[in-house]
Design a protein around this motif. Structure first.
Motif: not given
Length: 236
Positions: A74, A77-78, A83-84, A87-88, A154-155, A158, A161
């Motif tokens: 992650h 991506w940051d 952001s998560a 991305k989701q 996106g929790s 993550l 992942m």
């Protein structure tokens, strides 16, 4: 429950991967005559082409998406400013699009395999089992997209992942800890995915290892047209 979680999502993935690698090697060494696609195109080609194209386009993009999405840290991506949550949403949209394409093709292939008497007669039990298992796995993946609407931050993504990346680094404890709070539908999807990996060496899917990459580098074949000899009066 913690022990079962560790067994299914910390230990079982390595068992499945070991079967995948060792089973493929043993089959290639001992059963090379079974190392083939077992194509039934000669028996029926119209539905095969229609279903196979859609299925392969969909499944290749889904697998690439899973690999990039789950295995890219992650932090990367940051750095890219993604952001998560964003991305989701992208994963849901792209995954859903190619998932439906794959489902369309797979349903054609399943119908063809089960309803065509000639193809059914030449199908092994594993041919049917693997097709139906992939179908269930695909449907689970599409259903999981609907559940993802309840947590667009996106929790959950993550957590998955973290699980996948700790499996790659052989950290069983951390992998099990990451996956523990994940919803049941995602766990079922992951478990069935691992099961498909374990089934791989015992099915015709092994032909994936034999992608004809060298075809693009091989020398040209020289083909000469056979000239018919004409006998003229002068040569008589």
């Amino acid at each position: 429950m913690e022990y079962i979680n560790t067994l299914l999502f910390g230990i079982y993935p390595f068992i499945a991967l070991a079967i995948f690698v060792l089973g493929s090697l043993v089959r290639y060494d001992k059963e090379q005559y079974t190392w083939k696609t077992g194509s039934s195109q000669l028996l029926e080609s119209k539905e095969l082409k229609r279903g196979s194209r859609a299925f392969h386009i969909g499944i290749i993009m889904i697998l690439l998406g899973h690999a990039v999405g789950l295995l890219t840290p992650h932090q990367v991506w940051d750095v890219l400013g993604i952001s998560a949550a964003f991305k989701q949403v992208v994963a849901m949209s792209v995954g859903g699009f190619f998932g439906l394409i794959c489902l369309y093709g797979l349903l054609i292939l399943v119908k063809r395999r089960l309803n065509n008497p000639r193809i059914r007669a030449t199908s092994s039990t594993m041919d049917i089992v693997i097709l139906l298992t992939i179908l269930v796995q695909l449907v689970l993946g599409l259903i999981s997209i609907l559940f993802s609407f309840s947590h667009l931050d996106g929790s959950e993504m993550l957590l998955m992942m973290g699980w996948a990346q700790n499996i790659v680094t052989f950290d069983i404890t951390e992998a099990a800890a990451y996956i523990a709070p994940v919803g049941f539908i995602y766990k079922l999807h992951i478990f069935l995915g691992m099961t498909l990996i374990a089934m791989f060496p015992f099915s015709r899917l092994v032909h994936v290892w034999s992608v004809p990459v060298r075809y693009f580098r091989r020398n040209y074949q020289v083909v000469r047209e056979k000239q018919s000899e004409q006998v003229t009066k002068e040569t008589i």
